[in-house]
Write an enzyme that holds these catalytic residues in place. Structure first.
Site, short mmCIF file in Angstrom:
data_model
loop_
_atom_site.label_atom_id
_atom_site.label_comp_id
_atom_site.label_asym_id
_atom_site.label_seq_id
_atom_site.Cartn_x
_atom_site.Cartn_y
_atom_site.Cartn_z
CB SER A 178 3.18 30.99 11.01
OG SER A 178 1.60 30.94 11.09
CG ASP B 218 0.05 28.45 3.75
OD1 ASP B 218 -0.64 27.62 4.81
OD2 ASP B 218 0.71 29.08 4.32
CG HIS C 173 1.37 27.12 7.55
ND1 HIS C 173 1.28 28.22 7.17
CD2 HIS C 173 1.83 27.18 8.64
CE1 HIS C 173 1.70 29.20 8.08
NE2 HIS C 173 1.91 28.47 9.13
#
Length: 804
Positions: free
Chosen positions: A673, A746, A780
């Site tokens: 991330s 995601d 994610h």
């Protein structure tokens, strides 16, 4: 040259070895990392513990492992910012519990529960007020049913068919008389809307000129069919369900998003979503009515009508106008409280009374009472009784936090500030109040006169040393009642008595699995171990772990956790390849940025995304490598993001090399991330690393133009910051091999898969050595067992080729 398969593996051949090229071209199925890594991924999962309110017993929740990719591939609706499994009317993904046991915290006796459903997928556990029953849900392939466990007989039974509506939030609430208030699917909602063969017309959005900055949310509504689907799956009917399974409808059906029963069970606070829906923001910002119903479902009052929240001032301290954070007081039978911004929600407006907190008691016919006024944003209230409560307020821009004692029986009286601190300052954090249960079964502050019992992480230059204290609200002095002692990391999990002399702790060390202990500081008896969870990672039990500190070139103290293989000695074994893993964080104070975080005595717990796996492959690991970005006063941290980031990395490398552990030519950097964003920036602006690994990142900040992470300014306010910080804009500078991995589903704001796709193309266009892996059905965070193992294979292959 490029070939595309259903499992997308894209590879540039610039400088890429023949062996790896062959692997990539033939990798039509999921791959598995080395056995030592795969065995750690497949290690048994330690049960979670959930305590009864009295602390007399604990539920041991045995969690299921990673789902298969087939499970993740089930039908999924991505609408209004939520993800729904249309077959179950529940969330499309999430962890489940596959077995439950009850353990007595004093005797240690453990009991199995009989009659659980076949192939259990359990969740939403809720304990009745008298602690004789546990309600829970079971999710099958076709729906969600309500179950209950009788803790006297230790038997589970099914209460309803698959009628639970789990699409949005919690669906279960116990009443004081042992009924369950259930959010069920509206039995009269009809059939699921069918997709039209052709659209009825174009999709039109219009603005009247009011500024409406918005984050880049995922999974938004896009057309009228999406709207119809959202309304269908949200359509709910509240029901009371008794312990025999009898059902009674309560109130009108509707798009019910939230249900909260008053502590005395007399009233229900209900939030009902209304149209118009939005294509710009998720369901949490759709218009809704806040209604008070009596226990028969009759509407007593519409407390608030909250409009569509598309237009909001910029900044993390911005908020909406009108009532928000509407809740029941924990210390009263039926008394509501909420806050309202007085500055129009705009942090740029200067006001002494920025927010006002109101209260309103049953029968809700009076004018709301002004309880308190605050100068920051409302952070919540911890209730004790009608004479004592703790009011929390915060201001993000300066990282300030303030806690005041207020007297609810004297509304409007100015509270006494007892804590005012930088929220990032872990060295001077007295912690949070210990909570106990009152007559309503609600959590309230545990205190003795002017002393409030508190638990703190106990940050210190030697690392975290958690403690239990009595914080005197008059003198603002702490009296430490108990503290974790080396070589253990131990913290209070549950206080059992009124003077906080008996409590349950979670105790662990570097190679000792966390377990629960019964501690009594009044009686001179040794702590008693309650659980005996086995070490899940025997193969790495002996690895070396150190919490290390070093300095940046400007004198700022930094820290990291370093792992090396079992028995490793730099003097005898020479230098190792290094994997550095990090996640940047912004600070408004150099002093707080320099504080040591974490503990060298914490158990080495592995997750799917951990870098620690590579200690089994002969690497040294620098985990939790601090990457502070500091901007004091009027300076914003990101104004010098790149300079500080490179300086952080240089300091970490100098340390690991200076200790004789790391080989300067064999160091990789990676992150997930914002850590992926960090990795790409380091490869753009330095030549420090042999390779990089970037998972699920965002690389073009112009695609998140109204702020990102902790950056409050928009692109138009700080274009140079956005451009300099965007790896996409600096793709021509990358000369270091970089592996990009991204879940193709995601759901995180800003990290759309297109971020990795466009960045890969930019790198490819400038001749960089890079590889893009898109994981089907993954969000994610990666969940499917095949996806996790393949990700680790990709990372291991990359590290072996370019680092080792």
């Amino acid at each position: 040259m490029k070939r595309i398969y259903r499992f997308i593996l894209v590879l540039t051949l610039c400088g890429f070895g023949e062996v790896i090229s062959s692997q990539a071209q033939n990798a039509l199925t999921y791959q598995t990392p080395p056995k030592a890594i795969a065995d750690l991924v497949n290690a048994p999962i330690t049960p979670q513990a959930s305590f009864s309110r009295s602390g007399e017993f604990m539920l041991l929740l045995e969690r299921a492992g990673n789902p298969s990719i087939e499970e993740l591939a089930q039908s999924e609706l991505r609408i209004a910012g939520i993800r729904i499994n249309p077959a179950t009317n529940g969330p499309s993904r999430g962890g489940f519990v596959e077995n439950v046991k009850l353990k007595n915290t004093r005797t240690g006796v453990e009991q199995d529960i009989k009659g659980l459903p076949a192939n259990p997928k359990l969740g939403n556990f809720s304990l009745s007020k008298d602690e004789k029953f546990v309600a829970m849900t079971h999710t099958s392939n076709t729906g969600i049913s309500l179950w209950v466990v009788d803790l006297t007989t230790m038997e589970a039974k099914k209460l309803t068919d698959e009628i639970v509506n789990g699409a949005y939030g919690n669906a279960i609430t116990w009443t004081p008389d042992n009924k369950i208030l259930l959010k069920a699917v509206n039995p009269s909602r009809g059939t699921m809307p069918k997709a039209p063969l052709a659209p009825a017309g174009p999709i039109v959005q219009e603005t009247s000129g009011n500024a409406a900055p918005s984050r880049t949310y995922q999974d938004l509504l896009t057309n009228s069919y999406d709207e119809a689907l959202f309304a269908y799956f949200m359509d709910s009917q509240l029901m009371f369900v008794d312990l025999s399974g009898s059902k009674q409808a309560v109130g009108a059906a509707g798009l019910i998003s939230s249900v909260d029963l008053s502590p005395d069970g007399s009233f229900i606070l209900v939030e009902v979503i209304k149209k118009p829906f939005s294509y710009l923001v998720p369901a949490s910002r759709f218009p809704y009515d806040v209604e008070i119903w009596d226990s028969k479902g009759n509407k007593v009052k519409t407390l608030a009508q909250i409009p569509l929240d598309e237009v909001r001032p910029t900044g993390f301290d911005a908020t909406v106008t009108g009532p928000r954070s509407i809740s029941w007081r924990a210390d009263k039978g039926a008394s509501l409280y909420w806050t309202e911004a007085q500055d129009g929600g705009d942090p740029k407006v200067k006001m002494e009374e920025r927010e006002i907190i109101y209260t309103l008691e049953a029968p809700f016919t009076a004018t709301p009472t002004k309880l308190a006024a605050i100068g920051y944003r409302f952070g919540g209230i911890s209730w004790s009784d009608d004479n004592f409560a703790l009011l929390n307020e915060r201001w993000f821009a300066t990282r300030q936090e303030r806690v005041s004692v207020i007297n609810p029986s004297k509304p409007g009286e100015k509270g006494a500030v007892i804590i005012e601190r930088n929220s990032d300052d872990i060295y001077n954090d007295p912690g949070n109040p210990v909570l106990t249960t009152n007559a309503f079964g609600r959590n309230v502050i545990l205190r003795k006169g002017d002393d409030v019992f508190m638990t703190s992480e106990g940050g210190s230059p030697e690392g975290s040393m958690p403690y239990l204290s009595a914080f005197n609200v008059k003198t603002k002095a702490e009296k430490i009642l108990w503290r974790s002692q080396a070589p253990y990391y131990e913290r209070v999990a549950k206080v059992l008595n009124a003077d906080a002399t008996e409590f349950i702790t979670i105790k662990e060390s570097t190679d000792i699995q966390p377990n629960y202990w019964l501690v009594n500081t009044k009686k001179r008896i040794a702590p008693m171990q309650i659980t005996d969870f086995a070490h899940p990672y025997e193969s790495i039990k002996g690895i070396n772990k150190q919490l290390v500190t070093y300095k940046r070139n400007d004198g700022l103290n930094l820290s990291a956790v370093v792992y090396t293989p079992e028995g490793y000695d730099p003097a005898k074994d020479g230098r190792l390849p290094v994997l550095m893993w990090a996640y940047p964080r912004e600070y408004k104070s150099a002093a707080t940025a320099a504080q040591v975080r974490g503990s060298k005595y914490q158990f080495t717990r592995l997750s799917w995304g951990s870098p620690i796996y590579w200690v089994t492959q002969g690497y040294a690991i620098m985990d939790q490598t601090e990457m502070p970005i500091v901007g004091e006063g009027d300076d914003e941290p990101n104004d010098t993001f790149v300079v500080q980031l490179v300086a952080n990395a240089e300091a970490a490398i100098d340390y690991i090399v200076g200790q004789g552990i790391g080989d300067r030519e064999k160091i990789a950097v990676g992150g997930h991330s914002y850590g992926a964003f960090m990795t790409a920036n380091l490869l753009s602006h330095s030549n420090l690393f042999a390779a990089g690994i970037a998972r699920s990142g965002a690389y073009n900040r112009t695609l998140t133009p109204f702020g990102f992470q902790y950056e409050q300014r928009s692109y138009w306010e700080a274009p140079d910051v956005y451009n300099v910080m965007s790896p996409f804009m600096n793709a021509d500078k990358v000369k270091t091999p970089i592996l990009l991995i991204h879940g193709e589903a995601d759901n995180n704001s800003g990290t759309f898969p297109i971020q990795s796709e466009r960045y890969y193309n930019a790198l490819k266009g400038h001749g960089a050595t890079t590889r893009l892996v898109l994981l089907p059905h993954e969000s994610h965070g990666y969940a499917g067992k095949e996806s996790v193992l393949h990700t680790l294979w990709e990372m291991n292959t990359w590290l072996e080729k370019y680092v080792k």
